[in-house]
Scaffold this motif. Structure first.
Motif, mmCIF file in Angstrom:
data_model
loop_
_atom_site.group_PDB
_atom_site.id
_atom_site.type_symbol
_atom_site.label_atom_id
_atom_site.label_comp_id
_atom_site.label_asym_id
_atom_site.label_seq_id
_atom_site.Cartn_x
_atom_site.Cartn_y
_atom_site.Cartn_z
ATOM 1 N N GLU A 40 10.547 31.956 34.327
ATOM 2 C CA GLU A 40 11.103 30.557 33.862
ATOM 3 C C GLU A 40 10.942 30.399 32.402
ATOM 4 O O GLU A 40 9.964 30.549 31.804
ATOM 5 C CB GLU A 40 10.550 29.478 34.750
ATOM 6 N N VAL A 41 11.870 29.727 31.582
ATOM 7 C CA VAL A 41 11.720 29.472 30.375
ATOM 8 C C VAL A 41 11.982 27.970 30.197
ATOM 9 O O VAL A 41 13.088 27.613 30.727
ATOM 10 C CB VAL A 41 12.578 30.115 29.125
ATOM 11 N N MET A 42 11.189 27.071 29.548
ATOM 12 C CA MET A 42 11.414 25.577 29.527
ATOM 13 C C MET A 42 10.807 24.965 28.054
ATOM 14 O O MET A 42 9.949 25.707 27.711
ATOM 15 C CB MET A 42 10.627 24.917 30.797
ATOM 16 N N LEU A 52 6.686 29.574 28.984
ATOM 17 C CA LEU A 52 7.096 30.611 30.013
ATOM 18 C C LEU A 52 6.231 30.731 31.070
ATOM 19 O O LEU A 52 5.037 30.564 31.074
ATOM 20 C CB LEU A 52 6.798 32.325 29.315
ATOM 21 N N ARG A 53 6.763 30.692 32.382
ATOM 22 C CA ARG A 53 6.051 30.664 33.547
ATOM 23 C C ARG A 53 6.784 31.819 34.629
ATOM 24 O O ARG A 53 8.080 32.074 34.448
ATOM 25 C CB ARG A 53 6.064 29.362 34.385
ATOM 26 N N LEU A 54 5.961 32.169 35.453
ATOM 27 C CA LEU A 54 6.330 33.277 36.515
ATOM 28 C C LEU A 54 6.088 32.988 37.878
ATOM 29 O O LEU A 54 4.613 32.615 38.052
ATOM 30 C CB LEU A 54 5.889 34.507 35.999
ATOM 31 N N TRP A 110 6.094 30.110 23.217
ATOM 32 C CA TRP A 110 6.804 30.752 22.110
ATOM 33 C C TRP A 110 7.100 29.914 21.298
ATOM 34 O O TRP A 110 7.584 28.435 21.712
ATOM 35 C CB TRP A 110 8.072 31.385 22.607
ATOM 36 N N ALA A 111 7.150 29.953 19.867
ATOM 37 C CA ALA A 111 7.756 29.088 18.947
ATOM 38 C C ALA A 111 9.349 29.301 19.205
ATOM 39 O O ALA A 111 9.797 30.187 19.620
ATOM 40 C CB ALA A 111 7.482 29.366 17.554
ATOM 41 N N TRP A 112 9.949 28.006 19.025
ATOM 42 C CA TRP A 112 11.535 28.287 19.204
ATOM 43 C C TRP A 112 12.111 29.364 18.415
ATOM 44 O O TRP A 112 13.093 29.914 18.636
ATOM 45 C CB TRP A 112 12.067 26.828 18.598
ATOM 46 N N ASP A 113 11.737 29.811 17.231
ATOM 47 C CA ASP A 113 12.097 30.832 16.313
ATOM 48 C C ASP A 113 12.191 32.236 17.082
ATOM 49 O O ASP A 113 12.663 33.400 16.492
ATOM 50 C CB ASP A 113 11.602 30.928 15.101
ATOM 51 N N VAL A 114 11.752 32.225 18.307
ATOM 52 C CA VAL A 114 11.680 33.585 19.076
ATOM 53 C C VAL A 114 13.112 33.797 19.394
ATOM 54 O O VAL A 114 13.324 35.109 19.469
ATOM 55 C CB VAL A 114 10.777 33.372 20.397
#
Length: 167
Positions: A40-42, A52-54, A110-114
């Motif tokens: 999951e990415v939120m 990030l979660r898993l 993560w920073a949004w710039d990922v």
């Protein structure tokens, strides 16, 4: 004792799949929409980052009891670049057959710039989970697919929602 987990970016010849945004503003991995084996990415609560979660199903190790506040040793890589070296076990549930545990792990932020570093609409790149101490009983690969495009949409939605709130 920390659980050791490694993430590796693998390359395969699978078709690109689309990440989907659910009703809770969570991007769910396309290869498995169910809870088991779901990446999951939120947006973070304040919209400053991406979390990030898993969800993973792992075999039980009779010598080790997982505590819900345990820090997990891991290596999370994007290609050859390490993104994270630790994760937090948020919750552990007993598996259906009693021989596995379903774990929910926060991998970090993560920073949004990922989005600038993720392959765009990649047909060949997957995230892969490898554990050292436990055997995985669930899906352990997730395609990158259109994740960068979906992250741009998620940020736009988050920014517009966040602008209408008082701090």
């Amino acid at each position: 004792m920390p659980l050791a987990i490694s993430w590796i970016m693998a390359t395969t010849a699978v078709a690109a799949e689309d990440w989907a945004q659910d009703q809770h503003q969570i991007l769910a991995s396309p290869s498995n929409q169910s809870s088991i084996g779901r990446l999951e990415v939120m947006a973070s609560q304040n919209c400053n980052a991406v979390e990030l979660r898993l969800w993973a199903e792992i075999s039980k190790n009779p010598k080790t009891v997982l505590k819900d506040t345990e820090t997990l040793a891991l290596s999370f890589l994007l290609s050859d670049m390490q993104i994270a070296s630790a994760g937090q076990l948020l919750k552990t549930y007993q598996g259906i057959n009693g021989k596995t545990n379903l774990v929910y792990i926060r991998l970090g932020y993560w920073a949004w710039d990922v989005v600038n570093y993720l392959p765009k609409n990649s047909e060949k790149t997957n995230f892969t989970l490898i554990t050292e101490d436990y055997e995985l009983a669930s899906n352990n690969t997730w395609p990158v697919g259109n994740l960068s495009d979906q992250l741009r949409h998620l940020k736009s939605d988050c920014d517009s929602d966040f602008l209408g709130t008082l701090l």
